[in-house]
Motif scaffolding. Structure first.
Motif, PDB file in Angstrom:
ATOM      1  N   ALA A 107       0.817  -1.214   0.000  1.00  0.00           N
ATOM      2  CA  ALA A 107       0.000   0.000   0.000  1.00  0.00           C
ATOM      3  C   ALA A 107       0.848   1.261   0.000  1.00  0.00           C
ATOM      4  O   ALA A 107       0.435   2.300  -0.521  1.00  0.00           O
ATOM      5  CB  ALA A 107      -0.946  -0.010   1.197  1.00  0.00           C
ATOM      6  N   ASP A 108       2.076   1.193   0.585  1.00  0.00           N
ATOM      7  CA  ASP A 108       2.936   2.371   0.629  1.00  0.00           C
ATOM      8  C   ASP A 108       3.758   2.546  -0.642  1.00  0.00           C
ATOM      9  O   ASP A 108       4.602   3.448  -0.722  1.00  0.00           O
ATOM     10  CB  ASP A 108       3.871   2.302   1.849  1.00  0.00           C
ATOM     11  CG  ASP A 108       4.775   1.062   1.819  1.00  0.00           C
ATOM     12  OD1 ASP A 108       4.697   0.275   0.852  1.00  0.00           O
ATOM     13  OD2 ASP A 108       5.562   0.888   2.769  1.00  0.00           O
ATOM     14  N   GLY A 109       3.534   1.684  -1.655  1.00  0.00           N
ATOM     15  CA  GLY A 109       4.233   1.828  -2.922  1.00  0.00           C
ATOM     16  C   GLY A 109       5.547   1.083  -3.029  1.00  0.00           C
ATOM     17  O   GLY A 109       6.212   1.153  -4.069  1.00  0.00           O
ATOM     18  N   THR A 110       5.955   0.361  -1.993  1.00  0.00           N
ATOM     19  CA  THR A 110       7.206  -0.393  -2.045  1.00  0.00           C
ATOM     20  C   THR A 110       6.956  -1.769  -2.657  1.00  0.00           C
ATOM     21  O   THR A 110       5.864  -2.321  -2.572  1.00  0.00           O
ATOM     22  CB  THR A 110       7.813  -0.557  -0.642  1.00  0.00           C
ATOM     23  OG1 THR A 110       6.858  -1.218   0.210  1.00  0.00           O
ATOM     24  CG2 THR A 110       8.155   0.805  -0.055  1.00  0.00           C
ATOM     25  N   LEU A 111       8.012  -2.324  -3.241  1.00  0.00           N
ATOM     26  CA  LEU A 111       7.910  -3.609  -3.905  1.00  0.00           C
ATOM     27  C   LEU A 111       7.711  -4.720  -2.882  1.00  0.00           C
ATOM     28  O   LEU A 111       8.465  -4.833  -1.910  1.00  0.00           O
ATOM     29  CB  LEU A 111       9.174  -3.866  -4.728  1.00  0.00           C
ATOM     30  CG  LEU A 111       9.186  -5.099  -5.634  1.00  0.00           C
ATOM     31  CD1 LEU A 111       8.097  -4.980  -6.693  1.00  0.00           C
ATOM     32  CD2 LEU A 111      10.547  -5.249  -6.306  1.00  0.00           C
ATOM     33  N   ALA A 112       6.690  -5.548  -3.088  1.00  0.00           N
ATOM     34  CA  ALA A 112       6.364  -6.621  -2.148  1.00  0.00           C
ATOM     35  C   ALA A 112       6.982  -7.953  -2.555  1.00  0.00           C
ATOM     36  O   ALA A 112       6.933  -8.909  -1.780  1.00  0.00           O
ATOM     37  CB  ALA A 112       4.848  -6.787  -2.038  1.00  0.00           C
ATOM     38  N   VAL A 113       7.568  -8.021  -3.741  1.00  0.00           N
ATOM     39  CA  VAL A 113       8.154  -9.263  -4.248  1.00  0.00           C
ATOM     40  C   VAL A 113       9.630  -9.022  -4.535  1.00  0.00           C
ATOM     41  O   VAL A 113       9.978  -8.138  -5.314  1.00  0.00           O
ATOM     42  CB  VAL A 113       7.443  -9.735  -5.530  1.00  0.00           C
ATOM     43  CG1 VAL A 113       8.027 -11.064  -6.007  1.00  0.00           C
ATOM     44  CG2 VAL A 113       5.952  -9.875  -5.293  1.00  0.00           C
ATOM     45  N   GLU A 114      10.483  -9.801  -3.914  1.00  0.00           N
ATOM     46  CA  GLU A 114      11.914  -9.643  -4.120  1.00  0.00           C
ATOM     47  C   GLU A 114      12.317 -10.210  -5.483  1.00  0.00           C
ATOM     48  O   GLU A 114      11.785 -11.223  -5.925  1.00  0.00           O
ATOM     49  CB  GLU A 114      12.700 -10.366  -3.020  1.00  0.00           C
ATOM     50  CG  GLU A 114      12.526  -9.769  -1.637  1.00  0.00           C
ATOM     51  CD  GLU A 114      13.060  -8.348  -1.563  1.00  0.00           C
ATOM     52  OE1 GLU A 114      14.068  -8.051  -2.246  1.00  0.00           O
ATOM     53  OE2 GLU A 114      12.471  -7.537  -0.833  1.00  0.00           O
ATOM     54  N   PRO A 115      13.248  -9.558  -6.173  1.00  0.00           N
ATOM     55  CA  PRO A 115      13.727 -10.090  -7.450  1.00  0.00           C
ATOM     56  C   PRO A 115      14.251 -11.516  -7.302  1.00  0.00           C
ATOM     57  O   PRO A 115      15.018 -11.817  -6.389  1.00  0.00           O
ATOM     58  CB  PRO A 115      14.847  -9.116  -7.833  1.00  0.00           C
ATOM     59  CG  PRO A 115      14.491  -7.841  -7.142  1.00  0.00           C
ATOM     60  CD  PRO A 115      13.855  -8.256  -5.848  1.00  0.00           C
ATOM     61  N   GLY A 116      13.812 -12.385  -8.192  1.00  0.00           N
ATOM     62  CA  GLY A 116      14.255 -13.770  -8.153  1.00  0.00           C
ATOM     63  C   GLY A 116      13.537 -14.636  -7.151  1.00  0.00           C
ATOM     64  O   GLY A 116      13.855 -15.814  -7.004  1.00  0.00           O
ATOM     65  N   SER A 117      12.550 -14.079  -6.433  1.00  0.00           N
ATOM     66  CA  SER A 117      11.852 -14.856  -5.405  1.00  0.00           C
ATOM     67  C   SER A 117      10.750 -15.727  -6.004  1.00  0.00           C
ATOM     68  O   SER A 117      10.283 -16.658  -5.357  1.00  0.00           O
ATOM     69  CB  SER A 117      11.260 -13.934  -4.345  1.00  0.00           C
ATOM     70  OG  SER A 117      10.308 -13.051  -4.915  1.00  0.00           O
ATOM     71  N   LEU A 118      10.322 -15.426  -7.216  1.00  0.00           N
ATOM     72  CA  LEU A 118       9.272 -16.213  -7.863  1.00  0.00           C
ATOM     73  C   LEU A 118       9.887 -17.280  -8.764  1.00  0.00           C
ATOM     74  O   LEU A 118      11.034 -17.161  -9.206  1.00  0.00           O
ATOM     75  CB  LEU A 118       8.357 -15.309  -8.691  1.00  0.00           C
ATOM     76  CG  LEU A 118       7.602 -14.203  -7.951  1.00  0.00           C
ATOM     77  CD1 LEU A 118       6.742 -13.423  -8.922  1.00  0.00           C
ATOM     78  CD2 LEU A 118       6.751 -14.774  -6.826  1.00  0.00           C
TER      79      LEU A 118
END
Length: 445
Positions: free
Chosen positions: A165-176
């Motif tokens: 909600a605060d606009g920060t990325l919730a998924v880390e690169p390479g985590s998926l």
């Protein structure tokens, strides 16, 4: 006659209270965690679900969803003493499940209180529950589902879950990975429209300018970029889709001439040839497991009409030959081809090509014929993308487990967010190349 009260020792009472206390604490923890993990809209629905449960015993008889049970039990027969036994009022048991759009109520049926009775009570339930719409279905015998909507999924702009909600990325690169589904959006009943890239085949995204097509493409490219066992290949003559992923995609082409795009596709076909030997060693006819050493190749071609309708006939034919070979054979080699076009007509994509594109997302198009190119049975459907009043971001989709075409609202992932994901990937050491000099990528974004 003397009666005695059974004696329960304190130790026995303590052992009886322990399970009840543990159950109560467990329930409190479950409710607290669900509340803390929920977004703002889901929390509103959770409060509404509590009100539905609390007022159900009063609302059910008013909505004629209760049944009279005049059959006395054996114990009631013994205690009746010849007096008339009053019938009992049976009320359907319910459970509730809240989400960002509303509350789903699941209930058991009763004699004379089945699907028809619930459908007749839909307006009473809508008013009693404070919903804009209630949809009644019977998923299986003996069970009723009442889906109450606080807000309509197709009218609601829902941000991508990739961001907080605060606009920060919730998924880390390479985590998926390819085990994770791509969340494209929601249908009109608030059901998630998902696609698993590893288990699917090729796809097509169509739509005129300003129809919301780019937002859907952004979602596909973002998920593919964040998967560590995927190599993304982007061909885009307009740079609209490729710009944010220029630094991180495995291969990228922005040439307007088909020759450079054909060279990229030729490399993909060479990779198909290299992977063919795996069929012998694994004793299979299809690659289904992917890793960083054997990645899934996701090939996305934006504005494909630029190449299939190019004025250089020989270059166009070379491109189409490479494209058709990948579309017809690439899926079993771990290749996923996605084409994007404004007009999915026969002069842009041949019938042989469209046949291989099983996943289809069609935003607003100009003519009914354009829609029928993607959905040949479109005249018999209740939905159509050839509607000038179709809202931006809404499409007709048939992907994944959703075989029958449905209206879908895409999750909102603007180009600016794609650049943010790309920056995070570069900071994590996943940058493949630098931005080309002399290109205004701020303008391109």
């Amino acid at each position: 006659m003397l009666t005695t009260t059974p004696y329960i020792s304190p130790d026995t009472l303590l052992w009886l209270l322990v399970p009840a206390t543990a159950l109560l604490l467990g329930r409190m923890v479950f409710v607290s965690v669900r509340w803390l993990r929920a977004d703002t809209e889901t929390r509103i629905s959770l409060g509404q679900a509590r009100r539905i449960r609390r007022t159900w015993k009063r609302l059910a008889p008013m909505a004629e969803l209760a049944a009279k049970d005049a059959t006395p039990s054996g114990l009631e027969h013994l205690n009746a003493d010849g007096k008339a036994i009053k019938p009992k009022i049976r009320i359907p048991r319910i459970t509730t499940k809240a989400d960002e759009f509303g509350v789903t109520v699941t209930a058991n049926t009763l004699p004379r209180v089945g699907l028809e009775a619930w459908q007749d009570a839909a307006d009473d339930l809508r008013n009693g529950w404070g919903m804009t719409r209630v949809k009644i279905t019977q998923p299986k015998p003996g069970q009723i589902t009442a889906r109450g909507f606080r807000r309509e999924p197709l009218d609601t702009l829902v941000p991508s879950p990739m961001f907080r909600a605060d606009g920060t990325l919730a998924v880390e690169p390479g985590s998926l990975t390819t085990a994770d589904d791509v969340l494209f959006g929601w249908d009109e009943d608030g059901q998630r429209i998902r696609l698993n890239l590893a288990k699917s085949a090729h796809g097509l995204i169509a739509g005129v300018t300003r129809s919301g097509k780019s937002i859907t493409v952004n979602t596909l490219l973002a998920y593919a970029s964040l998967m560590r066992d995927v190599q993304l290949i982007v061909i885009d003559p307009n740079l609209a889709a490729a710009a944010p992923w220029w630094r991180t995609a495995h291969k990228v082409s922005a040439s307007v001439h088909p020759d450079e795009a054909s060279d990229v596709l030729a490399w993909v076909r060479e990779e198909m040839n290299r992977r063919e030997k795996l069929f012998w060693s694994a004793r299979t006819d299809r690659i289904t497991a992917f890793s960083e050493k054997l990645p899934l190749l996701v090939v996305v071609i934006d504005e494909v009409a630029n190449y299939t309708r190019h004025s250089d006939r020989k270059a166009r034919e070379r491109f189409e030959a490479q494209l058709l070979a990948i579309a017809s054979q690439g899926a079993k080699f771990g290749i996923r081809l996605w084409l994007i076009t404004q007009k999915p007509s026969a002069d842009v994509l041949s019938t042989a090509m469209r046949t291989n594109l099983s996943a289809r997302i069609c935003h607003r198009v100009d003519t009914v014929e354009d829609f029928l190119h993607l959905f040949p049975d479109g005249r018999e459907l209740e939905v159509s993308a050839a509607d000038r009043e179709m809202p931006q971001g809404v499409s007709i989709a048939s992907i994944g487990d959703t075989r029958a075409p449905v209206r879908m609202r895409s999750v909102y992932l603007p180009t600016e967010a794609c650049w943010q994901i790309s920056d995070a990937m570069c900071h994590s050491g996943l940058q493949v190349r630098d931005l080309p000099t002399g290109t205004d990528y701020v303008k391109a974004a």
